[in-house]
Design an enzyme around this catalytic site. Structure first.
Site, short mmCIF file in Angstrom:
data_model
loop_
_atom_site.label_atom_id
_atom_site.label_comp_id
_atom_site.label_asym_id
_atom_site.label_seq_id
_atom_site.Cartn_x
_atom_site.Cartn_y
_atom_site.Cartn_z
N ASP A 213 -42.79 -11.65 -13.46
CA ASP A 213 -43.70 -12.60 -12.83
C ASP A 213 -45.12 -12.08 -12.99
O ASP A 213 -45.34 -11.00 -13.55
CB ASP A 213 -43.34 -12.79 -11.35
CG ASP A 213 -43.70 -14.16 -10.80
OD1 ASP A 213 -44.73 -14.72 -11.24
OD2 ASP A 213 -42.98 -14.67 -9.93
N GLY A 239 -46.44 -10.02 -16.08
CA GLY A 239 -46.86 -10.65 -17.33
C GLY A 239 -47.06 -12.13 -17.14
O GLY A 239 -47.00 -12.65 -16.02
N PHE A 241 -45.58 -15.72 -18.44
CA PHE A 241 -44.49 -16.34 -19.21
C PHE A 241 -44.96 -17.46 -20.12
O PHE A 241 -44.21 -17.94 -20.97
CB PHE A 241 -43.34 -16.81 -18.31
CG PHE A 241 -43.73 -17.69 -17.14
CD1 PHE A 241 -44.38 -18.90 -17.32
CD2 PHE A 241 -43.39 -17.29 -15.85
CE1 PHE A 241 -44.71 -19.70 -16.24
CE2 PHE A 241 -43.71 -18.09 -14.76
CZ PHE A 241 -44.37 -19.30 -14.96
N HIS A 259 -39.91 -26.92 -13.52
CA HIS A 259 -40.42 -28.16 -12.92
C HIS A 259 -41.87 -28.06 -12.47
O HIS A 259 -42.47 -29.06 -12.10
CB HIS A 259 -39.52 -28.64 -11.77
CG HIS A 259 -39.58 -27.80 -10.53
ND1 HIS A 259 -38.93 -28.17 -9.37
CD2 HIS A 259 -40.19 -26.62 -10.24
CE1 HIS A 259 -39.13 -27.27 -8.43
NE2 HIS A 259 -39.90 -26.32 -8.94
#
Length: 358
Positions: A213, A239, A241, A259
């Site tokens: 995360d 990091g 994503f 989502h």
């Protein structure tokens, strides 16, 4: 597992018998959020932890106007949050106890998050979002939601705590419904404080994990992993994503991540996953799957309300099974199975496998 409609099926539910009550709940819905917010501001759930208290006692402790506080408490009783005793004291109901900051199944962080102004203010611009297709959060706060959280660490902590509270039961349910013993290392992408992965590791001896995360997202992960007794089998990595994912996993899990993003960026995230996913690996998306059509009202409103919440605040959306299939196809992944997980979060396990690339 309880039976439920297939993800692609239309929702069909019997009509409620009292249309007038439906309309009253519809137009007065915002008042219950205001009541919950005020209860938190006054600290009422925790003040009622030890048992029945009188409005006089609570008014003295909170500094509130006694007659007005009594009116609030009796309205909370009418809503099922408190109960008035024969001698006029107030006590929390089973549902009200979930609003306490501590205790089994506490929903304190989740409830506080959703009555925070960062959640409810964008809803005032719903009409604009429907007309333009654009979120209104930035026009109201001068920055997007993720930048807002960086500048408001107390909201970031609340967000991570809320996601963690919701993930504990889901993690246990996922471990019960999905065979994790096939894998060696699970990468929980956007895993926050590690609650979801901790529950999966606790249920699966020998399994290792990585929580991935942002730096603020994993700020409390190490402490949580230690408290859960899995720090020897799990590590936290920071990091982005949207740029790249860590290598080394044979199962990549995304809970309540995809989502949050529009199709373009959701596809980019999934492509990043495909880049590091081994040929025998699996991708697991843990999110609601909404039906292709709603033919009879009322349906379960939560996934649809959250869909609009994404619309006004972010650029994400809740998706149907066919929409998930399209995202996965664009990322060189193939949907292999969809199953619903029993529990209050109404989530599905969407499994995908890598498509060989020439």
């Amino acid at each position: 597992m309880s039976e439920s409609p297939a993800p692609g099926a239309a929702v069909s539910r019997p009509e409620q018998s009292d249309p007038v009550s439906v309309v009253f709940r519809l137009v007065w819905g915002y008042t219950t959020s205001a009541i919950t917010h005020t209860a938190f501001e006054l600290g009422l759930p925790d003040l009622l932890e030890s048992g029945p208290r009188s409005a006089d006692d609570l008014a003295e402790e909170t500094g509130a106007h006694r007659p007005s506080l009594h009116r609030l408490l009796r309205t909370m009783a009418a809503l099922g949050i408190t109960q008035e005793t024969e001698n006029g004291d107030f006590v929390l109901t089973e549902a009200g106890a979930l609003l306490q900051s501590k205790g089994p199944g506490s929903m304190d962080a989740m409830a506080r998050l959703f009555v925070h102004e960062s959640m409810w203010r964008p809803w005032q611009g719903l009409t604009q979002s429907v007309r333009t297709g654009e979120p209104v959060f930035e026009s109201q706060f001068g920055m997007d939601y993720w930048a807002y959280m960086k500048q408001h660490p107390e909201v970031s902590r609340l967000f991570n705590a809320a996601m963690g509270d919701a993930s504990q039961a889901v993690g246990t349910a996922v471990a019960a419904a999905y065979d994790l013993t096939r894998f060696q290392t699970v990468v929980d992408v956007g895993g926050g404080n590690g609650t979801l992965l901790s529950a999966m590791l606790q249920a699966t001896p020998g399994l290792r994990g990585i929580v991935f995360d942002s730096a603020s997202g994993v700020a409390q992960t190490k402490d949580h992993l230690a408290a859960a007794g899995v720090s020897d089998r799990c590590e936290a990595r920071a990091g982005n994503f949207l740029e790249a994912l860590p290598e080394g996993g044979d199962l990549y899990v995304f809970k309540s991540v995809i989502h949050d993003w529009d199709d373009e960026r959701a596809t980019a995230i999934l492509r990043n996953c495909r880049q590091v996913l081994p040929d025998e690996g699996r991708l697991l998306i843990v999110e609601p799957v909404i039906p292709e059509a709603v033919t009879v009202s009322p349906a379960d409103p939560f996934p649809y309300l959250n869909d609009l919440n994404m619309m006004v605040s972010l650029r994400g959306k809740e998706r149907t099974q066919s929409e998930y299939e399209a995202l996965l196809d664009a990322a060189h992944l193939r949907l292999s199975s969809v199953q619903q997980v029993p529990g209050p979060e109404r989530v599905f396990l969407i499994e995908a496998v890598p498509v060989p690339q020439s």
